[in-house]
Design an enzyme around this catalytic site. Structure first.
Site, PDB file in Angstrom:
ATOM      1  N   CYS A   1      20.643  19.803 -20.860  1.00 61.16           N
ATOM      2  CA  CYS A   1      19.280  19.529 -20.419  1.00 61.16           C
ATOM      3  C   CYS A   1      18.389  20.514 -21.167  1.00 61.16           C
ATOM      4  O   CYS A   1      18.621  20.754 -22.358  1.00 61.16           O
ATOM      5  CB  CYS A   1      19.161  19.631 -18.900  1.00 61.16           C
ATOM      6  N   CYS A   2      17.387  21.080 -20.534  1.00 62.63           N
ATOM      7  CA  CYS A   2      16.527  22.026 -21.245  1.00 62.63           C
ATOM      8  C   CYS A   2      17.171  23.400 -21.364  1.00 62.63           C
ATOM      9  O   CYS A   2      17.161  24.013 -22.429  1.00 62.63           O
ATOM     10  CB  CYS A   2      15.172  22.132 -20.534  1.00 62.63           C
ATOM     11  N   GLN A   3      17.740  23.883 -20.259  1.00 66.67           N
ATOM     12  CA  GLN A   3      18.318  25.216 -20.267  1.00 66.67           C
ATOM     13  C   GLN A   3      19.766  25.249 -19.807  1.00 66.67           C
ATOM     14  O   GLN A   3      20.383  26.305 -19.817  1.00 66.67           O
ATOM     15  CB  GLN A   3      17.489  26.152 -19.368  1.00 66.67           C
ATOM     16  N   GLY A   4      20.314  24.109 -19.409  1.00 69.56           N
ATOM     17  CA  GLY A   4      21.681  24.106 -18.921  1.00 69.56           C
ATOM     18  C   GLY A   4      21.825  24.769 -17.571  1.00 69.56           C
ATOM     19  O   GLY A   4      22.829  25.442 -17.321  1.00 69.56           O
ATOM     20  N   VAL A   5      20.837  24.562 -16.696  1.00 69.41           N
ATOM     21  CA  VAL A   5      20.851  25.214 -15.385  1.00 69.41           C
ATOM     22  C   VAL A   5      21.102  24.212 -14.271  1.00 69.41           C
ATOM     23  O   VAL A   5      21.996  24.397 -13.454  1.00 69.41           O
ATOM     24  CB  VAL A   5      19.527  25.960 -15.135  1.00 69.41           C
ATOM     25  N   SER A   6      20.339  23.135 -14.222  1.00 67.77           N
ATOM     26  CA  SER A   6      20.369  22.253 -13.055  1.00 67.77           C
ATOM     27  C   SER A   6      20.894  20.862 -13.373  1.00 67.77           C
ATOM     28  O   SER A   6      21.914  20.435 -12.837  1.00 67.77           O
ATOM     29  CB  SER A   6      18.966  22.155 -12.447  1.00 67.77           C
ATOM     30  N   ARG A   7      20.226  20.129 -14.256  1.00 66.63           N
ATOM     31  CA  ARG A   7      20.553  18.728 -14.451  1.00 66.63           C
ATOM     32  C   ARG A   7      21.932  18.515 -15.056  1.00 66.63           C
ATOM     33  O   ARG A   7      22.757  17.757 -14.530  1.00 66.63           O
ATOM     34  CB  ARG A   7      19.475  18.075 -15.326  1.00 66.63           C
TER      35      ARG A   7
END
Length: 784
Positions: free
Chosen positions: A235-241
């Site tokens: 995803c954008c940062q590899g944190v949530s999605r």
């Protein structure tokens, strides 16, 4: 008062001394002239500045500094200090983007004098303060640390952010072959010529629906795994999605709980942190993929096939409806109604073929990943049978008959208009992707990649369809390894598949093969007893667009039979099965094929197919209570037995409209069935119970029911408890490790007997052991 006391106290002071005033005397805003009694004013006698002069009466002290500008006493006061207003440091307040890192610092409310005693509110019992001193800044620093990190979660799954997705060298160094982009509206497909891409359009919002796309993601992960590839999920940062999707996959694949899967992913990527909405959806997903019992509020679930995102309107997914009732049906779409007793695919009269096809594929995904054991029926608007509405009424007693009176084709729900409008424009060619791929900036038509999820489902379906047509002459094996799928050998001309699908067999979860008699979702092996009860899960997404209709076969299984038997199909000599997970780990030797099971683990015979092409797909419901993946079928039309057993697994088979013959068998002149003794094939003309010798194997073709009204026959193979292979080893395939009677594949032997007795090849085969329950066979023999 204070001011007066000061003045009176100074009457006795020596001449020329300073007159002292309290500040409160001049700053007291509460003191007014009207509050001073007249007698008090007359008693204020202050000596004059000249010591020789008499005393004189002076007016009272001024109320405020502004009311007396020329007083010498005002000059004697210390200078007033300006009011100090302390501003809180900018670092102590939440910075922009604090919600992105998942934590909000909680600074105290600005206050005055901190040294004095003030009333304090203790919130320790209602709100846990952030004790980590480096909560905000350290979190962002940690994200920056993982910015260029391609985190390995499993052998074939890596997780990261956009910084890694745009760095080809990092991807190549980690052996990445496939990429799942979760933020298609932000990140393009940077290296489409170097990697295989699929995109999702997910918002990092608690209200974002990820449940509806999880099974498509599972298919993609399994497709990559069977190709021995590696997939990078970002995803954008590899944190949530991205981490949420991987957590869900591990919950299904490894049978883990949400907490265990989350901690596993977090150990690989320390910043993994699904938002609250995703976490709640994953907890619901945990109940489904682990086959937890349904709660009373979940007995009826209804899904509407609709685009997951306007960015990809041809990616149709089943979206759960909040109000499951007949009034939620729309003639323009396809709906999935999941009940404890059955799963219905309701197809509206104006439904597009693409949507109907994806609805059938979605049902197969539900049956596979949720381990659903219920018949699957397709009903079309205007042709709904009575039992369909009765199923609704059993869950929703308040539904009246007026629901059925709606004119077919006129059902319309205004809330669905936007979804159907987006989908209709897409199939008519009016959709242009908002984000062009990196290697083609001039796309003016609908690219194939926009429908890649449906093509993935078709890939599984086409492979499964080929297997069915091939098995029309040689049945598939009913006992599978963890891959569950059978692959054609390289020498078979009918086994040609795409290059992407020949690397290894399709890979299903080992958890999808579980004990039929246990409520636990995990598989259960019993090496000590030499046998186990394995229930193959539903095949991957099945989509056969060339077929035009679906029908439901009536159940021909008696109550005893539905609880009893279970036979196994023998794999074709031209096919091979991939090694099981247990075999690859070295914890289980030999094949997981278990031909001899106790009566509680046996089922009805497996189905066979007609070799010619067909126009119908039939969901057969016979004899699959105990896990038969491919039950028998004589293709006798579309009549439905209202007393079908509740727990049955879907089996997708093809049968020709022009070839609905009855299974026959050899009989003597008196009409009695001809039996034979294996392996000598000695014919037994007068069959009786006395011929059931404990040292013999008897093949007996008998009617499928006691009265013989159905006209179909089953081949019963009766195995004596004292039968030995010592003199018959040459008749058993040595590659099957048939060192004992228990290890013999009697279904394969039964197929050979069918050929020798000139019985139809699609005759179901049932195995009956003398040491087990023989009630059904003896009842049929007594009826002769």
């Amino acid at each position: 008062m204070v001011g007066r006391e000061d003045a009176m106290g100074n009457d006795e002071a020596p001449p020329g001394s300073k007159k002292m005033f309290w500040r409160s005397a001049s700053w007291s805003a509460s003191r007014t002239a009207s509050q001073v009694p007249e007698g008090d004013e007359q008693s204020l006698n202050i000596p004059c500045a000249i010591s020789s002069g008499p005393s004189r009466r002076c007016p009272a002290a001024p109320l405020t500094p502004r009311s007396h500008h020329n007083s010498k006493a005002r000059a004697c006061l210390p200078p007033l200090q300006p009011l100090a207003i302390s501003r809180r440091s900018l670092d102590e307040w939440p910075k922009a983007g604090s919600d992105d890192v998942g934590e909000w610092p909680h600074p105290p409310t600005p206050s005055g004098n901190k040294t004095g005693e003030r009333l304090k509110l203790d919130l320790s019992s209602t709100q846990q303060r952030v004790t980590d001193k480096s909560s905000g800044l350290a979190k962002r620093e940690k994200i920056a640390f993982f910015d260029k990190e391609c985190s390995k979660v499993a052998d074939h799954i890596y997780v990261g952010g956009d910084a890694v997705a745009k760095d080809k060298s990092i991807l190549k160094n980690n052996g990445i072959t496939h990429i799942l982009n979760c933020v298609g509206f932000i990140c393009p497909e940077y290296f489409k010529s170097d990697f295989c891409y699929r995109s999702l359009w997910l918002q990092d919002s608690p209200s974002e629906d990820i449940t509806s796309i999880l099974y498509d993601v599972f298919d993609y992960f399994e497709d990559v795994r069977e190709q021995s590839g590696r997939i990078f999920v970002h995803c954008c940062q590899g944190v949530s999605r991205s981490t949420s999707l991987v957590i869900a996959y591990l919950m299904w694949r490894e049978g883990q709980s949400f907490d265990d899967a989350f901690q596993y992913v977090k150990s690989a990527r320390g910043i993994a942190d699904p938002n609250m909405g995703f976490a709640c959806q994953l907890l619901q997903c945990q109940k489904r993929v682990h086959a937890f019992p349904l709660s009373p509020t979940s007995l009826l679930r209804m899904y509407k096939m609709s685009p997951h995102s306007p960015y990809d309107p041809l990616h149709l997914v089943p979206k759960l409806l909040n109000d499951p009732c007949p009034g939620s049906l729309d003639s323009r779409g396809a709906f999935i109604i999941q009940l404890p007793s059955a799963i219905y695919i309701w197809v509206g009269r104006q439904c597009e073929t693409i949507m109907e096809k994806d609805a059938k594929a979605a049902v197969c995904q539900i049956a596979r990943y949720e381990k659903v054991e219920a018949p699957i029926m397709v009903v079309r608007e205007g042709d709904e049978p009575v039992y369909y509405w009765d199923a609704f009424a059993s869950i929703l007693p308040m539904i009246g008959g007026s629901v059925i009176k709606v004119q077919p084709g006129d059902r319309k729900v205004d809330a669905y208009n936007l979804d159907f409008e987006i989908f209709q424009k897409a199939i008519e060619g009016g959709f242009v992707p908002t984000l062009a791929s990196s290697n083609n900036e001039h796309e003016t038509h609908l690219p194939a990649r926009e429908n890649s999820w449906s093509s993935l489902k078709c890939k599984f379906a086409s492979r499964f369809d080929k297997g069915f047509r091939y098995v029309s002459k040689t049945p598939l094996s009913r006992v599978y390894s963890d891959s569950m799928m059978i692959v054609h050998s390289s020498g078979s001309p009918s086994s040609t598949t795409s290059s992407s699908s020949t690397a290894s067999p399709p890979f299903l979860s080992p958890d999808s093969v579980c004990s039929t008699n246990s409520g636990n979702s995990l598989k259960s092996f019993s090496q000590s007893s030499g046998r186990s009860s394995l229930r193959p899960s539903i095949p991957p997404s099945l989509t056969l667009p060339k077929f035009s209709s679906l029908s439901l076969l009536p159940s021909q299984t008696s109550p005893k039979e539905s609880r009893g038997v279970n036979t196994f199909l023998q794999p074709s000599p031209n096919r091979k099965a991939s090694p099981s997970l247990a075999e690859r780990r070295g914890s289980l030797k030999g094949s997981l094929k278990l031909p001899g099971l106790a009566d509680s683990n046996r089922g009805t015979p497996a189905f066979t197919l007609h070799p010619d092409d067909s126009n119908d797909i039939v969901f057969n419901l016979e004899g699959i209570r105990n896990g038969d993946l491919y039950p028998p079928s004589d293709c006798k039309g579309t009549s439905v037995d209202s007393d079908l057993p509740e727990k049955e697994i879907i089996s997708l088979i093809s049968c020709s409209k022009s070839d609905r013959h009855k299974s026959g068998g050899d009989t003597d002149s008196s009409g009695q069935p001809l039996a034979c003794r294996w392996p000598s094939m000695e014919m037994i003309t007068k069959l009786s119970r006395a011929y059931l010798d404990s040292e013999s194997v008897i093949a007996i073709p008998l009617p499928s029911d006691a009265v013989g009204e159905t006209g179909s026959r089953n081949l019963y193979i009766w195995i004596g408890k004292s039968f030995s292979l010592d003199n018959n080893c040459s008749l058993v395939d040595s590659n099957k490790a048939a060192d004992t009677v228990e290890n013999v594949d009697w279904v394969q032997i039964g197929e050979s007997i069918l050929c020798q007795m000139d019985l139809p090849k699609d005759t179901p085969i049932k195995i009956v052991r003398e040491s087990e329950d023989q009630t059904e066979l003896l009842a049929l023999l007594s009826a002769l």
